[in-house]
Design a protein around this motif. Structure first.
Motif, PDB file in Angstrom:
ATOM      1  N   ALA A 192      17.024  34.439  63.320  1.00 16.43           N
ATOM      2  CA  ALA A 192      17.676  33.157  63.415  1.00 16.43           C
ATOM      3  C   ALA A 192      17.093  32.251  62.323  1.00 16.43           C
ATOM      4  O   ALA A 192      16.421  32.488  61.369  1.00 16.43           O
ATOM      5  N   VAL A 193      18.153  31.176  61.918  1.00 15.29           N
ATOM      6  CA  VAL A 193      18.219  30.447  60.787  1.00 15.29           C
ATOM      7  C   VAL A 193      17.859  28.877  61.222  1.00 15.29           C
ATOM      8  O   VAL A 193      18.583  28.400  62.172  1.00 15.29           O
ATOM      9  N   VAL A 194      17.194  28.178  60.529  1.00 16.70           N
ATOM     10  CA  VAL A 194      17.137  26.796  60.647  1.00 16.70           C
ATOM     11  C   VAL A 194      17.532  26.204  59.558  1.00 16.70           C
ATOM     12  O   VAL A 194      16.627  26.385  58.534  1.00 16.70           O
ATOM     13  N   ASP A 195      18.460  25.300  59.360  1.00 13.97           N
ATOM     14  CA  ASP A 195      18.745  24.676  58.147  1.00 13.97           C
ATOM     15  C   ASP A 195      18.314  23.179  58.227  1.00 13.97           C
ATOM     16  O   ASP A 195      18.634  22.343  58.982  1.00 13.97           O
ATOM     17  N   TRP A 230      13.636  25.344  70.402  1.00 13.07           N
ATOM     18  CA  TRP A 230      14.741  26.343  70.113  1.00 13.07           C
ATOM     19  C   TRP A 230      14.374  27.517  69.797  1.00 13.07           C
ATOM     20  O   TRP A 230      15.082  28.574  70.244  1.00 13.07           O
ATOM     21  N   LEU A 231      13.413  27.911  68.924  1.00 13.44           N
ATOM     22  CA  LEU A 231      13.210  29.154  68.515  1.00 13.44           C
ATOM     23  C   LEU A 231      12.461  29.775  69.481  1.00 13.44           C
ATOM     24  O   LEU A 231      12.756  30.935  69.731  1.00 13.44           O
ATOM     25  N   HIS A 232      11.714  29.119  70.168  1.00  5.92           N
ATOM     26  CA  HIS A 232      10.710  29.722  71.238  1.00  5.92           C
ATOM     27  C   HIS A 232      11.605  30.385  72.320  1.00  5.92           C
ATOM     28  O   HIS A 232      11.629  31.490  72.937  1.00  5.92           O
ATOM     29  N   GLY A 233      12.839  29.477  72.607  1.00  6.16           N
ATOM     30  CA  GLY A 233      13.734  29.840  73.620  1.00  6.16           C
ATOM     31  C   GLY A 233      14.473  31.085  73.309  1.00  6.16           C
ATOM     32  O   GLY A 233      15.162  31.849  73.976  1.00  6.16           O
ATOM     33  N   LEU A 234      14.742  31.449  72.014  1.00  2.76           N
ATOM     34  CA  LEU A 234      15.374  32.643  71.282  1.00  2.76           C
ATOM     35  C   LEU A 234      14.327  33.941  71.150  1.00  2.76           C
ATOM     36  O   LEU A 234      14.856  34.807  71.469  1.00  2.76           O
ATOM     37  N   ALA A 235      13.080  33.419  71.143  1.00  2.70           N
ATOM     38  CA  ALA A 235      12.004  34.525  70.667  1.00  2.70           C
ATOM     39  C   ALA A 235      11.641  35.391  72.191  1.00  2.70           C
ATOM     40  O   ALA A 235      11.759  34.711  73.285  1.00  2.70           O
ATOM     41  N   PRO A 236      11.520  36.704  71.918  1.00  2.99           N
ATOM     42  CA  PRO A 236      11.225  37.307  73.225  1.00  2.99           C
ATOM     43  C   PRO A 236       9.585  36.857  73.493  1.00  2.99           C
ATOM     44  O   PRO A 236       8.721  36.462  72.704  1.00  2.99           O
TER      45      PRO A 236
END
Ligand code: NAP
Length: 249
Positions: free
Chosen positions: A67-70, A240-246
């Motif tokens: 994942a990328v955060v700009d 958002w990152l936690h939502g993507l993370a396993p």
């Protein structure tokens, strides 16, 4: 989960602080390398350009980025365009964190222009005392309006050699205080301020000071900055990152 943060801003550093030590995330913070002594960061960093869209696509693959955060500056439009293109090509999710613009108050005397070239023209033919507060990458543009006296506040010296003839550099890094800004503008007998609409609190004091003193501000409008999923703040990025993370790591 491997996370690439495109940084160089207060928000990127805040995000780095917030996710440092988070066992679900393996972040790397990327800096363009414009500042020689960047602030120390609590997560691993890498420095320097990727080499365009192609280079970023390669980096995302080689580094196994999930994942990328700009979180680059509102005026860093090229990096954001590259991030959108590279993430689209590779299917890597992209979130974009851009701080809101400053809003014009009733007492503000803003003259909004498209870019630094237009700002230099907007200063007019008569010599004026100008406070330039727009970063070092565009100070050289004001060589096209050499009749003015410029006080440019920067973190580091401009790289260009062709600079306005009547230029004084003031080396300083924000955040700045409103009372100090007013004192500076008065002491330097500034007639006009040139600024980007950076947003945030760290550099807003000069806008408040100009308002209090009734000074005009030549405000360079934001460029079009391509974005992925828009994030309102650092907390939203973390969610958002936690939502993507396993889970359960
Ligand atoms: P830009 O015009 O959008 O980017 C120019 C090139 O610099 C990009 O194509 C990329 O090179 C490289 N780059 C930019 N940000 C990068 C990053 N975070 N990590 C790795 N490479 C990066 O951006 P800019 O206006 O030069 O801004 C550069 C940095 O300064 C950014 O981190 C930005 O957030 C910060 N900054 C900018 C401003 C401003 O007013 N522009 C103000 C404060 C801070 P490649 O094509 O080789 O990948």
């Amino acid at each position: 989960m491997r996370v690439l943060i495109l940084g160089g801003t207060t928000e990127a550093s805040a995000l780095a602080r917030q996710i440092a030590g988070d066992a679900r995330l393996a972040p790397v913070l990327s800096l363009a390398g414009r500042t020689t002594n960047p602030q120390p960061q609590p997560i691993p960093t890498r420095t320097g350009g990727f080499g365009g869209i192609e280079g970023l696509v390669r980096f995302l693959g080689d580094d196994k980025v999930d994942a990328v955060v700009d979180a680059t500056h509102p005026y860093a439009d090229q990096m954001s365009a590259h991030a959108v293109a590279a993430c689209r090509e590779t299917g890597v999710p992209l979130a974009s964190l851009v701080r809101p613009e400053w809003q014009r108050h009733a007492d503000d005397r803003w003259h909004v222009v498209a870019d630094a070239e237009a700002a230099a023209r907007a200063l007019g033919a008569e010599p004026r005392r100008v406070f330039l507060s727009l970063g070092r990458q565009e100070v050289h543009v004001f060589a096209s309006a050499p009749q003015h006296h410029y006080l440019a506040r920067l973190i580091e010296r401009p790289e260009q050699t062709k600079l306005p003839p009547d230029l004084r550099l003031l080396q300083a890094r924000g955040p700045f205080d409103r009372a100090d800004e007013e004192r500076l503008l008065r002491a330097e007998r500034i007639d006009v301020v040139v600024s980007k609409n950076a947003g945030g609190t760290a550099t807003y004091a000069k806008i408040e000071a100009a308002r209090a003193l009734g000074l005009p501000v030549v405000m360079i409008a934001r460029p079009h900055k391509p974005a992925g999923v828009a994030m309102a703040d650092v907390d939203a990025c973390v969610a958002w990152l936690h939502g993507l993370a396993p889970r359960g790591v």
